[in-house]
Structures are given as structure tokens and as C-alpha cells.
Scaffold this active site. Structure first.
Site, mmCIF file in Angstrom:
data_model
loop_
_atom_site.group_PDB
_atom_site.id
_atom_site.type_symbol
_atom_site.label_atom_id
_atom_site.label_comp_id
_atom_site.label_asym_id
_atom_site.label_seq_id
_atom_site.Cartn_x
_atom_site.Cartn_y
_atom_site.Cartn_z
ATOM 1 C CD GLU A 1 -53.838 55.973 -56.319
ATOM 2 O OE1 GLU A 1 -52.766 55.348 -56.160
ATOM 3 O OE2 GLU A 1 -54.399 56.086 -57.421
ATOM 4 C CG HIS B 1 -54.154 50.399 -57.757
ATOM 5 N ND1 HIS B 1 -54.986 51.429 -58.134
ATOM 6 C CD2 HIS B 1 -53.004 50.995 -57.355
ATOM 7 C CE1 HIS B 1 -54.380 52.585 -57.971
ATOM 8 N NE2 HIS B 1 -53.164 52.361 -57.483
ATOM 9 C CD GLN C 1 -50.659 52.052 -60.013
ATOM 10 O OE1 GLN C 1 -50.385 52.316 -58.846
ATOM 11 N NE2 GLN C 1 -51.378 52.851 -60.771
ATOM 12 C CD GLU D 1 -50.124 53.488 -64.277
ATOM 13 O OE1 GLU D 1 -50.620 52.353 -64.263
ATOM 14 O OE2 GLU D 1 -50.763 54.511 -64.051
ATOM 15 C CG HIS E 1 -49.892 53.515 -53.861
ATOM 16 N ND1 HIS E 1 -48.934 53.687 -54.840
ATOM 17 C CD2 HIS E 1 -51.044 53.258 -54.539
ATOM 18 C CE1 HIS E 1 -49.488 53.559 -56.036
ATOM 19 N NE2 HIS E 1 -50.772 53.298 -55.885
HETATM 20 C C1 MC0 Z 1 -42.668 58.147 -48.033
HETATM 21 N N1 MC0 Z 1 -43.037 57.694 -46.829
HETATM 22 C C2 MC0 Z 1 -43.842 56.634 -46.992
HETATM 23 C C3 MC0 Z 1 -43.938 56.442 -48.390
HETATM 24 N N2 MC0 Z 1 -43.201 57.398 -49.005
HETATM 25 N N3 MC0 Z 1 -44.479 55.851 -46.120
HETATM 26 C C4 MC0 Z 1 -45.219 54.843 -46.613
HETATM 27 N N4 MC0 Z 1 -45.342 54.588 -47.940
HETATM 28 C C5 MC0 Z 1 -44.733 55.361 -48.845
HETATM 29 N N5 MC0 Z 1 -44.869 55.108 -50.137
HETATM 30 C C6 MC0 Z 1 -42.672 58.231 -45.527
HETATM 31 C C7 MC0 Z 1 -41.205 58.534 -45.443
HETATM 32 O O1 MC0 Z 1 -40.504 57.360 -45.106
HETATM 33 C C8 MC0 Z 1 -41.169 59.556 -44.348
HETATM 34 O O2 MC0 Z 1 -41.174 58.914 -43.105
HETATM 35 C C9 MC0 Z 1 -42.474 60.305 -44.494
HETATM 36 O O3 MC0 Z 1 -43.308 59.475 -45.317
HETATM 37 C C10 MC0 Z 1 -42.346 61.661 -45.166
HETATM 38 O O4 MC0 Z 1 -41.594 61.470 -46.305
HETATM 39 P P1 MC0 Z 1 -40.838 62.643 -47.010
HETATM 40 O O5 MC0 Z 1 -39.474 62.750 -46.521
HETATM 41 O O6 MC0 Z 1 -41.671 63.884 -47.022
HETATM 42 O O7 MC0 Z 1 -40.706 61.952 -48.388
HETATM 43 P P2 MC0 Z 1 -41.112 62.291 -49.796
HETATM 44 O O8 MC0 Z 1 -40.625 63.647 -50.199
HETATM 45 O O9 MC0 Z 1 -40.637 61.118 -50.519
HETATM 46 O O10 MC0 Z 1 -42.711 62.355 -49.837
HETATM 47 C C11 MC0 Z 1 -43.513 61.255 -49.476
HETATM 48 C C12 MC0 Z 1 -44.910 61.477 -50.006
HETATM 49 C C13 MC0 Z 1 -44.823 61.590 -51.540
HETATM 50 C C14 MC0 Z 1 -45.770 60.297 -49.556
HETATM 51 C C15 MC0 Z 1 -45.472 62.780 -49.392
HETATM 52 O O11 MC0 Z 1 -44.226 60.409 -52.069
HETATM 53 C C16 MC0 Z 1 -46.145 61.809 -52.215
HETATM 54 O O12 MC0 Z 1 -46.659 62.927 -52.282
HETATM 55 N N6 MC0 Z 1 -46.762 60.720 -52.766
HETATM 56 C C17 MC0 Z 1 -48.044 60.799 -53.472
HETATM 57 C C18 MC0 Z 1 -47.877 60.683 -54.966
HETATM 58 C C19 MC0 Z 1 -47.212 59.405 -55.385
HETATM 59 O O13 MC0 Z 1 -46.743 58.615 -54.591
HETATM 60 N N7 MC0 Z 1 -47.153 59.164 -56.749
HETATM 61 C C20 MC0 Z 1 -46.578 57.985 -57.325
HETATM 62 C C21 MC0 Z 1 -47.627 56.939 -57.625
HETATM 63 P P3 MC0 Z 1 -40.047 59.161 -42.003
HETATM 64 O O14 MC0 Z 1 -40.447 58.284 -40.871
HETATM 65 O O15 MC0 Z 1 -38.773 58.786 -42.678
HETATM 66 O O16 MC0 Z 1 -40.155 60.626 -41.710
HETATM 67 S S1 MC0 Z 1 -48.683 57.508 -58.889
HETATM 68 C C22 MC0 Z 1 -49.926 56.426 -59.010
HETATM 69 O O17 MC0 Z 1 -49.939 55.454 -58.327
HETATM 70 C C23 MC0 Z 1 -51.004 56.758 -60.053
HETATM 71 C C24 MC0 Z 1 -50.417 56.720 -61.415
HETATM 72 C C25 MC0 Z 1 -52.225 55.843 -59.957
HETATM 73 O O18 MC0 Z 1 -52.360 55.035 -59.032
HETATM 74 O O19 MC0 Z 1 -53.112 55.933 -60.842
#
Ligand code: MC0
Length: 145
Positions: free
Chosen positions: A133, A7, A59, A43, A83
């Protein structure tokens, strides 16, 4: 390692509004809805096609709070692609192989994802800026058409 794109996750402010937009524009059907407290999202999955190991979906993701991953993304970047998720036959095995190549995992072990799947995220900074993912669908063999 990857069998298909499972997705594309799209961050939005208003889930119902975007379901209406995507259903009408692309003639897609919602096949699942879920609130995932652990991931901080409400979602919906819109079915596109079936392939090896499972289906492909759009999604739509609405955050449950401003502090959640999708809430922070919306504040920083606005609505859009959040993502890309790839279908794998065995998520734990894929995590192990990818970690060995030096890519940071955001999950130490698989978590609960949409439609009973097991999922894990990779750090976007290690994958060309794309939040990635891994998805192991719940019944991959039965889903093959
Ligand atoms: C953050 N960054 C991204 C991003 N989110 N880059 C690309 N795509 C994204 N979606 C970038 C920021 O701009 C930053 O870059 C760098 O990553 C570090 O960000 P951060 O300051 O640490 O920011 P946080 O605290 O927002 O963490 C980002 C992070 C977090 C990706 C680690 O969102 C995470 O753990 N995501 C995984 C879980 C998730 O997203 N769950 C929701 C969907 P710069 O250059 O500014 O330093 S759940 C889902 O989808 C499930 C239900 C499913 O599919 O079944």
C-alpha cells in the site's frame, strides 16, 4: 520514493481482542479507529513512532464481511500480516512512477485511507507476494518531529 513504513496491516477476526493483545504486549496506544465501508474493514491504528512525513503504526483490521478483501484473506490464510504500507510524499506521483515500471495497480486513483490519508494498493503478485500500500499522510510536514 518511500519515506518510511507507514504501517503494517494485520488481519484479525476480533478487533477488540487484538487491540487488547497488542496494547498490552507492546505497550502501544490506539490513536485512531475507523469503519471504512469502501475497503470493507473496521480498523484501529496503534502508534509506534514519528518520522519523516508522518507516523508509523500497527493497523489492526477486522473484516465487515466474508466477501471483503480481508474476509477472503482470513478464510484463505488465517490471521496475520495482510499488507505493508509505505509512506510517500505524493501518492498519485508514486502510482504513476510504479505503474511505469510494470507493476499492476489495484486502484486507478487514490482512495480514502486511515486518518484522512490517501492510499493506493499494488498487486501482491507483482511485488514478491507482498500486498503493498502507498500512503500519503494528511499533513506530512506538520507530523515531522
Ligand atoms: C490475496 N493474495 C495476497 C493477499 N491477498 N497475497 C499477499 N497478501 C495478501 N493480502 C494473493 C492470493 O493468495 C492469490 O494468490 C492472488 O493474490 C490473487 O488473489 P485473488 O484470488 O484475486 O484474491 P482476491 O479476490 O482476494 O484479491 C486479492 C487482492 C485484493 C489483493 C487483489 O484483496 C485487493 O484488491 N486488495 C486491496 C484492498 C485491500 O486489501 N483492502 C483492505 C485493507 P494465488 O497464488 O492463490 O493465486 S484496507 C486498508 O488497509 C485501509 C483502510 C488503510 O490502510 O488505510
Amino acid at each position: 520514493m518511500f519515506m518510511r513504513i507507514d504501517h503494517i496491516g494485520i488481519a484479525c477476526h476480533d478487533l477488540e481482542e487484538k487491540i487488547e493483545l497488542f496494547s498490552r504486549t507492546f505497550e502501544l496506544t490506539v490513536v485512531a479507529r475507523e469503519v471504512n465501508e469502501e475497503q470493507g474493514v473496521k480498523e484501529a491504528m496503534l502508534h509506534i513512532a514519528d518520522g519523516e512525513g508522518g507516523g508509523s503504526y500497527i493497523q489492526l483490521l477486522e473484516p465487515l464481511s466474508e466477501e471483503s478483501p480481508v474476509g477472503k484473506f482470513l478464510a484463505r490464510r488465517g490471521e496475520g500480516v495482510h499488507h505493508v504500507a509505505f509512506g510517500v510524499p505524493d501518492v498519485a506521483d508514486a502510482m504513476h512512477k510504479i505503474k511505469e515500471k510494470g507493476v499492476r495497480l489495484l486502484d486507478e486513483r487514490p482512495r480514502h485511507g486511515s486518518m484522512g490519508s490517501e492510499i493506493a494498493f499494488l498487486h501482491p503478485k507483482d511485488v514478491g507476494g507482498m500486498l503493498t500500500e502507498l500512503v500519503q499522510a494528511v499533513t506530512p510536514v506538520q507530523n515531522v518531529k
